[in-house]
Design a protein around this motif. Sequence first.
Motif, PDB file in Angstrom:
ATOM      1  N   ILE A 273       0.848  -1.202   0.000  1.00 33.54           N
ATOM      2  CA  ILE A 273       0.000   0.000   0.000  1.00 33.54           C
ATOM      3  C   ILE A 273       0.882   1.249   0.000  1.00 33.54           C
ATOM      4  N   LEU A 274       1.938   1.259   0.822  1.00 33.95           N
ATOM      5  CA  LEU A 274       2.840   2.409   0.866  1.00 33.95           C
ATOM      6  C   LEU A 274       3.527   2.629  -0.473  1.00 33.95           C
ATOM      7  N   GLU A 275       3.882   1.558  -1.160  1.00 34.23           N
ATOM      8  CA  GLU A 275       4.489   1.704  -2.483  1.00 34.23           C
ATOM      9  C   GLU A 275       3.516   2.390  -3.433  1.00 34.23           C
ATOM     10  N   ASP A 276       2.248   1.971  -3.388  1.00 32.65           N
ATOM     11  CA  ASP A 276       1.231   2.635  -4.218  1.00 32.65           C
ATOM     12  C   ASP A 276       1.082   4.104  -3.836  1.00 32.65           C
ATOM     13  N   VAL A 277       1.103   4.374  -2.527  1.00 34.94           N
ATOM     14  CA  VAL A 277       0.969   5.749  -2.043  1.00 34.94           C
ATOM     15  C   VAL A 277       2.107   6.613  -2.571  1.00 34.94           C
ATOM     16  N   LEU A 278       3.332   6.100  -2.526  1.00 30.64           N
ATOM     17  CA  LEU A 278       4.480   6.876  -3.004  1.00 30.64           C
ATOM     18  C   LEU A 278       4.413   7.085  -4.512  1.00 30.64           C
ATOM     19  N   TYR A 279       4.063   6.053  -5.264  1.00 31.81           N
ATOM     20  CA  TYR A 279       3.960   6.211  -6.723  1.00 31.81           C
ATOM     21  C   TYR A 279       2.902   7.260  -7.068  1.00 31.81           C
ATOM     22  N   GLU A 280       1.770   7.217  -6.364  1.00 34.37           N
ATOM     23  CA  GLU A 280       0.715   8.208  -6.609  1.00 34.37           C
ATOM     24  C   GLU A 280       1.197   9.609  -6.251  1.00 34.37           C
ATOM     25  N   PHE A 281       1.906   9.721  -5.119  1.00 30.43           N
ATOM     26  CA  PHE A 281       2.405  11.029  -4.698  1.00 30.43           C
ATOM     27  C   PHE A 281       3.336  11.614  -5.759  1.00 30.43           C
ATOM     28  N   PHE A 282       4.226  10.799  -6.308  1.00 30.27           N
ATOM     29  CA  PHE A 282       5.186  11.307  -7.291  1.00 30.27           C
ATOM     30  C   PHE A 282       4.518  11.634  -8.625  1.00 30.27           C
ATOM     31  N   GLU A 283       3.418  10.955  -8.935  1.00 29.30           N
ATOM     32  CA  GLU A 283       2.664  11.319 -10.135  1.00 29.30           C
ATOM     33  C   GLU A 283       2.027  12.694  -9.978  1.00 29.30           C
ATOM     34  N   GLU A 284       1.544  12.980  -8.778  1.00 26.82           N
ATOM     35  CA  GLU A 284       0.859  14.245  -8.512  1.00 26.82           C
ATOM     36  C   GLU A 284       1.839  15.377  -8.182  1.00 26.82           C
ATOM     37  N   ILE A 285       2.907  15.050  -7.501  1.00 34.18           N
ATOM     38  CA  ILE A 285       3.894  16.043  -7.071  1.00 34.18           C
ATOM     39  C   ILE A 285       5.255  15.639  -7.668  1.00 34.18           C
ATOM     40  N   PRO A 286       5.563  16.120  -8.878  1.00 31.62           N
ATOM     41  CA  PRO A 286       6.821  15.709  -9.521  1.00 31.62           C
ATOM     42  C   PRO A 286       8.038  16.195  -8.746  1.00 31.62           C
ATOM     43  N   LYS A 287       9.179  15.582  -9.053  1.00 30.91           N
ATOM     44  CA  LYS A 287      10.404  15.888  -8.297  1.00 30.91           C
ATOM     45  C   LYS A 287      10.802  17.347  -8.430  1.00 30.91           C
ATOM     46  N   GLU A 288      10.390  18.013  -9.508  1.00 25.49           N
ATOM     47  CA  GLU A 288      10.707  19.433  -9.652  1.00 25.49           C
ATOM     48  C   GLU A 288      10.032  20.269  -8.566  1.00 25.49           C
ATOM     49  N   MET A 289       8.895  19.800  -8.083  1.00 29.19           N
ATOM     50  CA  MET A 289       8.171  20.533  -7.044  1.00 29.19           C
ATOM     51  C   MET A 289       8.675  20.165  -5.649  1.00 29.19           C
TER      52      MET A 289
END
Length: 676
Positions: A273-289
């Motif tokens: 579940i945490l892996e899914d949470v992190l993947y979703e977070f990075f889709e919404e908040i890219p590393k540039e942000m």
Amino acid sequence: MRKLEIFAVLLLYIISFTTTAQEEFKSNLSVEELKEAPVKLMPYPKEVSWGEKPIDFKQVEINNFNFLHPSVKSELEQLLFKAGVKTSKNNKNKIKFKKIDSLTREAYTLEITSDEIKIGASSDAGFFYALKTLEQIVDGKKGFYAVKIWDEPAFELRGYMIDTGRNFQPIETLKNHLDILANYKLNTFHWHLTDYPAWRIESKKYPELNAAENHRPTRDPGLFYTYNEIREVINYANELQIQVIPEIDMPGHSDSFTTATGHRMESEEGIKILEDVLYEFFEEIPKEMAPIIHLGSDEVDVPDPEGFMNRMLHIIESNNTSAVIWDPGLPANDRVIRQTWRPEHEIEKMDQSGLRGIDSQNSYINNSEPMLQIPRLLFKPIGQDSNHKIIGGIIALWPDVNLDEPFDAVRHNPLYPSLLTYAWTTWTADITETSSKFITRVPPKNSKAHDYFSAFEDFLMYHKNTYFKGQPFQYVKQADTEWKLIGPFEDKETLGEIKDSYSINDSILQWKNATGNTVYIRDRFKQGGFYPKAKPGETYFAHTYIYADEAKNIPVWIGFETPFRSNRAYTGIPEVGEWDVSGGTIWVNEKEIPAPNWKNPGWKPEKTSGWGSKGDQEVPWKDEELYWTREPAKISLKEGWNEVLIRVPGSSDYQNWMFSFAPLEQEGIRFSTSKN
């Protein structure tokens, strides 16, 4: 040895001791420079040369500014509007911007002469900070004071953290905090987004994480930040040259996660579940942000800590994002930044030598006594005693206990004075040698450290009165507040006649000199105080004189224990007619000052030591429990000398054993330990 020789040796010893004590403190900025500065710049620049007089610009022409970022241009427009300066072409008065590639990213130069303002930097950050300095110069009400400045920060990361997992904070409140960070050149906002009571990050795949029924019912259930709101905060911060470090705390501090998903984070199901949470977070908040993500990892024991951390860090590093964890915490690779929250053990120092580190030791605002928080922050060198490669520091606000209102996080804690002091410390790193005693006390009078502290107080009070009118700024000047302390006594109600010394059980008690509005007998964590070996059942006394230029009534903050707001364990609210559960008493001119009218007299938490009970943690702090939020006492002073005597007993080994006496109006009064 002859008497003359003995005297000479004794004199040499005294001189040597005095010199050693004086050399205990060193700073780059001199007290004279700080005292003579016509504008109280906060933080103070690295090199400053002041002109003789201010210059009054009515109109200016702005040259060579098209290359500036829109946010920097906007900052300039606001500054000029606030200063009442209009722009026009072909004006003799100029504002000139120049890109200087040799300067470091946040460095800047600023020069104000009779007809122009010249600003140089290598990046938008440098130009932004130059304008923030210029704004303070203009706000000095003296016009554009002639000056020449070269400035750069001592640390690349200078930050502030707030825990919104335990108590939700509105977006507008966070933006207000960001504005203050930017005004004082703090460049990092550490956003603690998840904790025991609630998961505050929107989850599209697992909306149950945001459901009110899965949050602690007393902690803003159902309130969370949508990804649009998270992006809004990050974009707002970036406009102010502030990076945001979101924290997704794992695998500890995760009750709401377990309640929502039915799985502990460290379980295989929880990890997925945490892996899914992190993947979703990075889709919404890219590393540039958000190029840095915080994983927490502290205060937890799991079966396979290396395996858990490796899987989480793999996702983060695959996203080309850097990771931060709390230290001490779970093990991680050497690429991870350690944020130290308590002293490193010797083994940890050896194992982690040279790793990048962030210093947060002794920097928790909610664990502070407002008056002693300022010397504690000012005199603590960032990274002191650390074996890490320190990149900066983050000051943290943990409103662990339930809040009645979100803004109580600010009212109950000395946030604003702490931020300003920390901005000074992390930008200037000015104090290079100091004493660990100042963690728990104001420097003694007639010392170099005291002179520096007094000069700094002038800056802090200027900014309080200029920028924080009507705001909770829990600090008043205290460098000139003097006391004499004596003890320990057993069951002594009052001193009666004030003597030079007292004979107790074949021992002679002598007075000790102390300085400050708050004086620790012994602090809760046993880091110091004036009597670090004080024991429950003992009584100490404080004595001083206040000279008043005329008869007057003054409001005074009076307190005998400062509870740490992260923890509901303390001695509690006194009974009717008492100032203090332990028996603290105050007399002015031999008249006892009446105690407050307590609304909940005699209330005690379930636990008076250790960590507070779960039930007590849900009981919000009330104004009467903190001396700076309750009504100040009214003290009547006669013209001339007034005697103050304070009885300070102790009843608990866990007690923050202290007294506070802080006059809120100081005009026309002065303290002295003798009538002179």
